[in-house]
Design a protein around this motif. Structure first.
Motif, PDB file in Angstrom:
ATOM      1  N   ALA A 260      15.250  11.006   7.987  1.00 29.03           N
ATOM      2  CA  ALA A 260      15.917  10.572   6.752  1.00 29.03           C
ATOM      3  C   ALA A 260      15.471   9.162   6.378  1.00 29.03           C
ATOM      4  N   VAL A 261      15.171   8.981   5.090  1.00 29.97           N
ATOM      5  CA  VAL A 261      14.716   7.683   4.583  1.00 29.97           C
ATOM      6  C   VAL A 261      15.467   7.374   3.297  1.00 29.97           C
ATOM      7  N   SER A 262      16.009   6.164   3.201  1.00 33.39           N
ATOM      8  CA  SER A 262      16.636   5.695   1.972  1.00 33.39           C
ATOM      9  C   SER A 262      15.687   4.718   1.287  1.00 33.39           C
ATOM     10  N   VAL A 263      15.473   4.921  -0.020  1.00 34.94           N
ATOM     11  CA  VAL A 263      14.557   4.068  -0.781  1.00 34.94           C
ATOM     12  C   VAL A 263      15.377   3.002  -1.505  1.00 34.94           C
TER      13      VAL A 263
ATOM     14  N   PRO B 225       6.948   6.177  -7.164  1.00 39.18           N
ATOM     15  CA  PRO B 225       5.976   7.186  -6.731  1.00 39.18           C
ATOM     16  C   PRO B 225       5.053   6.691  -5.633  1.00 39.18           C
ATOM     17  N   ASP B 226       4.811   5.381  -5.588  1.00 38.68           N
ATOM     18  CA  ASP B 226       3.959   4.831  -4.542  1.00 38.68           C
ATOM     19  C   ASP B 226       4.622   4.950  -3.175  1.00 38.68           C
ATOM     20  N   VAL B 227       5.887   4.604  -3.116  1.00 35.70           N
ATOM     21  CA  VAL B 227       6.632   4.701  -1.859  1.00 35.70           C
ATOM     22  C   VAL B 227       6.749   6.160  -1.431  1.00 35.70           C
ATOM     23  N   LEU B 228       7.127   7.023  -2.374  1.00 31.80           N
ATOM     24  CA  LEU B 228       7.293   8.428  -2.032  1.00 31.80           C
ATOM     25  C   LEU B 228       5.970   9.058  -1.607  1.00 31.80           C
ATOM     26  N   GLY B 229       4.892   8.724  -2.313  1.00 35.19           N
ATOM     27  CA  GLY B 229       3.587   9.266  -1.947  1.00 35.19           C
ATOM     28  C   GLY B 229       3.204   8.900  -0.530  1.00 35.19           C
ATOM     29  N   GLY B 230       3.475   7.658  -0.140  1.00 33.70           N
ATOM     30  CA  GLY B 230       3.181   7.235   1.219  1.00 33.70           C
ATOM     31  C   GLY B 230       4.031   7.962   2.244  1.00 33.70           C
ATOM     32  N   LEU B 231       5.317   8.122   1.936  1.00 30.43           N
ATOM     33  CA  LEU B 231       6.204   8.831   2.855  1.00 30.43           C
ATOM     34  C   LEU B 231       5.766  10.281   3.038  1.00 30.43           C
ATOM     35  N   LEU B 232       5.423  10.943   1.939  1.00 29.79           N
ATOM     36  CA  LEU B 232       5.016  12.343   2.014  1.00 29.79           C
ATOM     37  C   LEU B 232       3.694  12.503   2.761  1.00 29.79           C
ATOM     38  N   SER B 233       2.748  11.623   2.485  1.00 31.62           N
ATOM     39  CA  SER B 233       1.455  11.706   3.163  1.00 31.62           C
ATOM     40  C   SER B 233       1.606  11.555   4.661  1.00 31.62           C
TER      41      SER B 233
END
Length: 265
Positions: free
Chosen positions: A237-240, A252-260
């Motif tokens: 679990a991650v809170s942004v 989107p930059d943070v999410l893209g990094g988390l997903l990758s």
């Protein structure tokens, strides 16, 4: 520059439009939220397509897909995901979904563990059972100017900044202005099952690695997140910080990094 091509899948007479970003590697299917569109995932798709086969779906009733499907049950949304994966020959795939798209992804992972290798929920969870949500959502749609006179009017009304831009990108231009690419009544009907019940049993049946991304100011409250982790403590679990419900548009930059990072495991 990486770009996408449109692919169409038809299941039981319902047309589903997809953005196929191609790419090599394990497949990832991206699912938008209620009243959204596949284009909301463009930034994430560009990020992921360097190492994955990426497909973003306009779900039934949304975007370029069938506008007035008769069946808007949770089961129909889930069956569409599997049909897209089968027709596009994606094999075992990861699912990433925001809001109602995350709920669809969760149900698909629970029902088809042999097909879904990983699950990422963005501002989504198994909670529900709030009948008042139907009137609230219906009232919000009723408040939309239809049509919006200009695109910038839509951007401002829909939140401004990257969130407003992301939502406005889903509108279609006609001679008299900018119109939603969905029917409000269909959207409300799509939420009826969630308004009646919660889905904790299905959450408990998810067996694949799972990432839950929550906006600090989003709609998944702390109690729901805590219960998700209590029932499935292996969930990451991650809170942004500073983000709201539309994390994928706001950060989107943070999410893209988390997903990758998550999908590389």
């Amino acid at each position: 520059m990486i770009t996408w091509c449109e692919r169409t899948v038809v299941r039981d007479g319902v047309r589903l439009s997809c953005r196929d970003w191609g790419g090599d590697g394990p497949a990832v299917v991206l699912l938008h939220g209620l009243a959204g569109h596949a284009g909301e995932w463009d930034a994430a798709a560009r990020h992921l397509s360097a190492g994955h086969r990426v497909v973003a779906v306009d779900q039934r009733g949304h975007g370029g897909s069938e506008r007035h499907p008769a069946d808007v049950s949770r089961a129909a949304y889930v069956a569409d995901v599997l049909a897209v994966a089968d027709r596009l020959e994606l094999g075992r795939f990861a699912l990433v979904g925001q809001s109602l798209g995350g709920h669809t992804a969760m149900l698909a992972a629970a029902a088809h563990p042999e097909r879904v290798r990983a699950l990422a929920l963005v501002e989504a969870g198994p909670g529900g059972g709030k009948p008042e949500m139907l009137a609230e959502i219906g009232g919000w749609f009723d408040s939309w100017p239809r049509p919006f006179p200009a695109r910038e009017d839509a951007v401002a009304f829909l939140g401004g900044g990257p969130v407003g831009e992301g939502w406005a990108a889903g509108l279609e231009r006609r001679d008299d202005g900018w119109w939603p690419r969905f029917d409000p009544g269909t959207m409300v009907r799509s939420l009826e099952e969630n308004a009646r019940r919660s889905w904790w049993e299905e959450w408990g049946r998810v067996a694949c690695p799972t990432l839950a991304v929550i906006g600090q100011n989003g709609i998944v409250d702390g109690r729901e997140a805590e219960e998700m982790l209590r029932r499935r403590p292996d969930t990451l679990a991650v809170s942004v910080p500073g983000a709201g419900h539309d994390v994928h548009l706001e950060r989107p930059d943070v999410l893209g990094g988390l997903l990758s990072e998550f999908l590389a495991v």
